[in-house]
Design a protein around this motif. Structure first.
Motif, PDB file in Angstrom:
ATOM      1  N   ARG A 121       0.837  -1.200   0.000  1.00 51.43           N
ATOM      2  CA  ARG A 121       0.000   0.000   0.000  1.00 51.43           C
ATOM      3  C   ARG A 121       0.874   1.253   0.000  1.00 51.43           C
ATOM      4  N   LYS A 122       1.938   1.245   0.759  1.00 49.60           N
ATOM      5  CA  LYS A 122       2.847   2.397   0.783  1.00 49.60           C
ATOM      6  C   LYS A 122       3.652   2.488  -0.509  1.00 49.60           C
ATOM      7  N   ARG A 123       4.066   1.329  -1.030  1.00 48.13           N
ATOM      8  CA  ARG A 123       4.930   1.316  -2.206  1.00 48.13           C
ATOM      9  C   ARG A 123       4.187   1.740  -3.464  1.00 48.13           C
ATOM     10  N   SER A 124       2.941   1.338  -3.584  1.00 47.89           N
ATOM     11  CA  SER A 124       2.192   1.588  -4.817  1.00 47.89           C
ATOM     12  C   SER A 124       1.618   2.999  -4.894  1.00 47.89           C
TER      13      SER A 124
ATOM     14  N   GLN B 275      -1.168   3.872  -4.232  1.00 48.11           N
ATOM     15  CA  GLN B 275      -2.580   3.819  -4.614  1.00 48.11           C
ATOM     16  C   GLN B 275      -3.194   2.577  -4.007  1.00 48.11           C
ATOM     17  N   THR B 276      -4.513   2.448  -4.037  1.00 46.93           N
ATOM     18  CA  THR B 276      -5.187   1.414  -3.258  1.00 46.93           C
ATOM     19  C   THR B 276      -5.879   0.358  -4.111  1.00 46.93           C
ATOM     20  N   LYS B 277      -5.549   0.273  -5.386  1.00 48.01           N
ATOM     21  CA  LYS B 277      -6.251  -0.681  -6.239  1.00 48.01           C
ATOM     22  C   LYS B 277      -5.957  -2.117  -5.815  1.00 48.01           C
ATOM     23  N   LEU B 278      -4.720  -2.416  -5.504  1.00 44.49           N
ATOM     24  CA  LEU B 278      -4.370  -3.764  -5.061  1.00 44.49           C
ATOM     25  C   LEU B 278      -4.524  -3.891  -3.550  1.00 44.49           C
ATOM     26  N   ALA B 279      -3.837  -3.044  -2.800  1.00 47.01           N
ATOM     27  CA  ALA B 279      -3.864  -3.115  -1.338  1.00 47.01           C
ATOM     28  C   ALA B 279      -5.028  -2.285  -0.809  1.00 47.01           C
TER      29      ALA B 279
ATOM     30  N   TRP C 126       5.124 -10.319   0.077  1.00 43.33           N
ATOM     31  CA  TRP C 126       5.701  -9.047   0.501  1.00 43.33           C
ATOM     32  C   TRP C 126       5.771  -8.924   2.009  1.00 43.33           C
ATOM     33  N   GLY C 127       5.147  -9.830   2.727  1.00 45.77           N
ATOM     34  CA  GLY C 127       5.300  -9.860   4.177  1.00 45.77           C
ATOM     35  C   GLY C 127       6.586 -10.518   4.618  1.00 45.77           C
TER      36      GLY C 127
END
Length: 319
Positions: free
Chosen positions: A37-40, A42-46, A106-107
């Motif tokens: 969420r921080k990397r992208s 935007q919120t489409k995936l996360a 990614w975790g």
């Protein structure tokens, strides 16, 4: 503390093995979700809906396996049936609706993530084995065999008498349900090409078996599972009444959950939104490919434009 709340909490079986597994997956998923969420940016995936779905699946599992439902299932057949429905028809699809694959990766720490993603590259031995063993038809047959097989009176009674057999029953129920709903929902990793009509057929093929077993149990005039004839009857239920209610729960709510999933897929198909993802290609596990749809696609396309070569990635590989 209120006496009712104290009674409810005291009847929970806080099993360390279940808690440990749930805690590990909750931590990995939430960490990966936050990082993406921080990397992208935007919120489409996360997005929050996926986070809520995944946590909903974990909480449903905890309730099914550690709440008073579990000990009550040893005395009431219909409570045991509720436990199975929560595990198979609620927890499993919720977990896949959370699109867990990219978030769990990614975790992980960076080194572990690199090793894990390498196992899913096109020519990796693990990927080849998974592709072979998890074909949609194989997964469907495995689910049917587990679902029908454990309702054999001998196996069912054995599971109620021996705790390790009961645990094996739950593990196989959940594993087969996860395989089935993985194909039905179409979540990553995309190892197979499953068209939406094929997914609908998988669900429709389960409904007769579910209804048939439920009707047999609900209408039987004698106790099918001898274990429940030997335990104390609580809440005023006789063994046959308890059995009839269990059959009705399997027959109607269980079948309705499958039918609801079919209707949702039909709605998706009629809207023409079935995006059958392509077979994953090499380099899908690059950092850009595991960020979020849109961003990683633009990054990779810009790089490949400079090389005058088509981009090898597709946004659906991370969903």
């Amino acid at each position: 503390m209120h006496p009712l709340l104290r009674a409810l909490l005291s009847t929970w079986d806080w099993r360390w093995d279940i808690l440990l597994v749930l805690a590990i997956f909750a931590t990995l998923y939430t960490t990966g979700w936050w990082r993406l969420r921080k990397r992208s940016k935007q919120t489409k995936l996360a997005n929050r809906a996926r986070l809520a779905a995944y946590w909903g699946g974990l909480i449903t599992l905890a309730v099914a396996l550690m709440s008073p439902i579990d000990p009550l299932g040893g005395q009431l057949f219909f409570m045991h049936m509720v436990q199975h429905l929560l595990t198979i028809m609620v927890a499993a699809p919720l977990l896949w609706l959370g699109a867990p694959f990219p978030f769990l990766l990614w975790g992980l720490p960076k080194r572990a993530r690199t090793i894990a993603t390498q196992q899913f590259r096109r020519n990796s031995p693990l990927r080849s084995i998974l592709v072979t063993l998890t074909q949609p038809a194989v997964s469907w047959l495995f689910f049917i065999a587990i679902y029908v097989g454990w309702h054999d009176p001998n196996f069912y009674d054995l599971a109620l008498v021996h705790p390790w057999v009961h645990d094996l029953e739950h593990i196989t129920f959940f594993a087969s349900a996860m395989l089935l709903w993985w194909h039905v929902i179409g979540a990553g990793p995309h190892l197979h090409s499953a068209p939406i009509w094929g997914r609908i057929a998988m669900l429709i093929g389960i409904i007769p078996a579910n209804m048939g077993i439920g009707i047999i149990i609900a209408t039987a005039d004698k106790v099918i599972y001898s274990y429940y004839a030997t335990v104390p009857h609580i809440w005023g239920f006789t063994a046959v009444e308890d059995q009839s209610l269990a059959g009705v729960i399997m027959w109607i709510p269980g079948s309705m959950m499958l039918i609801l999933a079919v209707l949702l897929l039909l709605s998706q198909a009629l809207r023409g939104t079935d995006e059958n993802p392509p077979t994953p290609v090499a380099d899908w596990d690059r950092d850009e490919a595991m960020v979020a749809p849109g961003l990683e696609h633009r990054v990779v396309q810009n790089k490949w434009r400079r090389l005058k070569t088509p981009s090898p990635l597709h946004p659906s590989d991370v969903s």
